[in-house]
Design an enzyme around this catalytic site. Structure first.
Site, PDB file in Angstrom:
ATOM      1  N   GLU A 104      38.692  39.182  30.088  1.00 10.88           N
ATOM      2  CA  GLU A 104      40.144  39.360  30.109  1.00 10.88           C
ATOM      3  C   GLU A 104      40.510  40.840  30.100  1.00 10.88           C
ATOM      4  O   GLU A 104      39.762  41.666  29.572  1.00 10.88           O
ATOM      5  CB  GLU A 104      40.761  38.694  28.860  1.00 10.88           C
ATOM      6  CG  GLU A 104      41.514  37.414  29.142  1.00 10.88           C
ATOM      7  CD  GLU A 104      42.851  37.606  29.862  1.00 10.88           C
ATOM      8  OE1 GLU A 104      43.028  38.589  30.608  1.00 10.88           O
ATOM      9  OE2 GLU A 104      43.717  36.746  29.688  1.00 10.88           O
ATOM     10  N   ASP A 105      41.657  41.140  30.664  1.00 13.05           N
ATOM     11  CA  ASP A 105      42.134  42.517  30.621  1.00 13.05           C
ATOM     12  C   ASP A 105      42.702  42.871  29.252  1.00 13.05           C
ATOM     13  O   ASP A 105      42.336  43.852  28.639  1.00 13.05           O
ATOM     14  CB  ASP A 105      43.182  42.774  31.724  1.00 13.05           C
ATOM     15  CG  ASP A 105      44.299  41.728  31.748  1.00 13.05           C
ATOM     16  OD1 ASP A 105      44.281  40.786  30.922  1.00 13.05           O
ATOM     17  OD2 ASP A 105      45.192  41.847  32.601  1.00 13.05           O
ATOM     18  N   PHE A 157      53.754  48.339  26.007  1.00 15.90           N
ATOM     19  CA  PHE A 157      53.433  47.820  27.334  1.00 15.90           C
ATOM     20  C   PHE A 157      52.631  48.868  28.095  1.00 15.90           C
ATOM     21  O   PHE A 157      53.058  50.011  28.228  1.00 15.90           O
ATOM     22  CB  PHE A 157      54.705  47.449  28.104  1.00 15.90           C
ATOM     23  CG  PHE A 157      54.400  46.667  29.341  1.00 15.90           C
ATOM     24  CD1 PHE A 157      54.124  45.310  29.270  1.00 15.90           C
ATOM     25  CD2 PHE A 157      54.330  47.298  30.581  1.00 15.90           C
ATOM     26  CE1 PHE A 157      53.806  44.587  30.408  1.00 15.90           C
ATOM     27  CE2 PHE A 157      54.004  46.586  31.730  1.00 15.90           C
ATOM     28  CZ  PHE A 157      53.748  45.231  31.634  1.00 15.90           C
ATOM     29  N   ARG A 170      48.024  48.851  39.136  1.00 16.77           N
ATOM     30  CA  ARG A 170      46.718  48.269  38.799  1.00 16.77           C
ATOM     31  C   ARG A 170      45.564  49.197  39.185  1.00 16.77           C
ATOM     32  O   ARG A 170      44.473  49.106  38.645  1.00 16.77           O
ATOM     33  CB  ARG A 170      46.510  46.939  39.549  1.00 16.77           C
ATOM     34  CG  ARG A 170      47.419  45.822  39.112  1.00 16.77           C
ATOM     35  CD  ARG A 170      46.903  44.504  39.668  1.00 16.77           C
ATOM     36  NE  ARG A 170      47.902  43.447  39.680  1.00 16.77           N
ATOM     37  CZ  ARG A 170      48.171  42.636  38.655  1.00 16.77           C
ATOM     38  NH1 ARG A 170      47.529  42.795  37.520  1.00 16.77           N
ATOM     39  NH2 ARG A 170      49.073  41.693  38.775  1.00 16.77           N
TER      40      ARG A 170
HETATM   41  P1  IMP Z   1      49.366  37.028  26.298  1.00 11.19           P
HETATM   42  O1  IMP Z   1      49.386  35.607  26.777  1.00 11.19           O
HETATM   43  O2  IMP Z   1      50.679  37.434  25.674  1.00 11.19           O
HETATM   44  O3  IMP Z   1      48.190  37.369  25.427  1.00 11.19           O
HETATM   45  O4  IMP Z   1      49.310  37.938  27.575  1.00 11.19           O
HETATM   46  C1  IMP Z   1      48.201  38.004  28.325  1.00 11.19           C
HETATM   47  C2  IMP Z   1      48.440  38.465  29.722  1.00 11.19           C
HETATM   48  O5  IMP Z   1      49.711  39.116  29.907  1.00 11.19           O
HETATM   49  C3  IMP Z   1      47.391  39.491  30.048  1.00 11.19           C
HETATM   50  O6  IMP Z   1      46.254  38.876  30.582  1.00 11.19           O
HETATM   51  C4  IMP Z   1      48.120  40.391  31.019  1.00 11.19           C
HETATM   52  O7  IMP Z   1      47.964  39.908  32.323  1.00 11.19           O
HETATM   53  C5  IMP Z   1      49.564  40.316  30.604  1.00 11.19           C
HETATM   54  N1  IMP Z   1      49.912  41.454  29.704  1.00 11.19           N
HETATM   55  C6  IMP Z   1      50.015  41.441  28.372  1.00 11.19           C
HETATM   56  N2  IMP Z   1      50.330  42.657  27.885  1.00 11.19           N
HETATM   57  C7  IMP Z   1      50.419  43.468  28.956  1.00 11.19           C
HETATM   58  C8  IMP Z   1      50.698  44.881  29.104  1.00 11.19           C
HETATM   59  O8  IMP Z   1      50.937  45.645  28.165  1.00 11.19           O
HETATM   60  N3  IMP Z   1      50.705  45.336  30.387  1.00 11.19           N
HETATM   61  C9  IMP Z   1      50.449  44.551  31.476  1.00 11.19           C
HETATM   62  N4  IMP Z   1      50.157  43.243  31.368  1.00 11.19           N
HETATM   63  C10 IMP Z   1      50.146  42.700  30.116  1.00 11.19           C
HETATM   64 MG    MG Z   2      45.838  38.795  32.644  1.00 11.67          MG
END
Ligand code: IMP
Ligand code: MG
Length: 186
Positions: A104-105, A157, A170
């Site tokens: 995961e990123d 963010f 990206r």
């Molecule tokens: P979560 O479900 O809130 O944990 O969000 C996960 C997904 O949202 C990640 O895999 C990212 O693709 C996106 N995401 C969450 N935070 C960021 C950020 O700070 N920048 C860009 N994408 C984000």
């Molecule tokens: Mg993602």
């Protein structure tokens, strides 16, 4: 960690520099080489954000691996999580009887990963490991399995190294915080 100045318009500040990322990726790859020495893992990259991390990580590993990708919806074009997760692209590979390594990123609220792990667990893998490049320091995030984290970052963010804002940034080789004006103009 700021090993270079941002040259890209809209970038306010580099949070994790290119050299720091590459160094950490090599460390993670070494650990994963050891963990999966006996049974080659199926590395599952979560599109699209994990592409940079996935491609660097797999090339830093020396054991033979299989790769596949899944795409799930999370944010759309907004910077706020919707809580709605949907599979946009499923795996080509069969997960049953495999050691799965989810790549995961970033783990933010944890909802995307939680959903993904639920889906994968129902397919009877031997086990599932999770490696995330970034995890946000967030007290209200859901408790979700993350075995390895590249960097823990403040709840801001971020973009770059696979992460986007409205589809852009990206390609940057570092992780950075956007200028407030970019975010509020969208
Ligand atoms: P979560 O479900 O809130 O944990 O969000 C996960 C997904 O949202 C990640 O895999 C990212 O693709 C996106 N995401 C969450 N935070 C960021 C950020 O700070 N920048 C860009 N994408 C984000
Ligand atoms: Mg993602």
């Amino acid at each position: 960690m700021t090993d270079q100045e941002p040259k890209t318009k809209g970038i306010a500040r580099i949070l994790v520099g290119e050299q720091a990322i590459q160094q950490r990726v090599r460390e993670l790859a070494r650990d994963l080489d050891a963990e999966y020495r006996d049974v080659s893992p199926l590395m599952v990259g979560v599109l699209t954000g994990a592409i940079a991390f996935m491609t660097d990580l797999m090339r830093a590993m020396t054991i033979p691996v299989t790769i596949d990708f899944m795409a799930v919806s999370s944010y759309g074009a907004s910077t706020k999580t919707s809580g709605v997760v949907r599979i946009l692209k499923d795996l080509n590979e069969d997960v049953e009887g495999r050691r799965v390594l989810v790549v995961e990123d970033i783990v933010d609220s944890g909802l995307t990963l939680q959903y993904l792990l639920d889906v994968l667990r129902r397919r009877n893998p031997i086990d599932i490991g999770v490696v995330a490049l970034l995890q946000k320091e967030k007290p209200d995030a859901v408790a979700v399995q993350v075995d390895r984290v590249g960097f823990t970052i403040p709840d801001e963010f971020v973009v770059g190294y696979g992460l986007d804002f409205a589809g852009r940034y990206r390609n940057l080789p570092y992780v950075a915080v956007l200028d407030d004006r970019i975010v509020s103009n969208e």
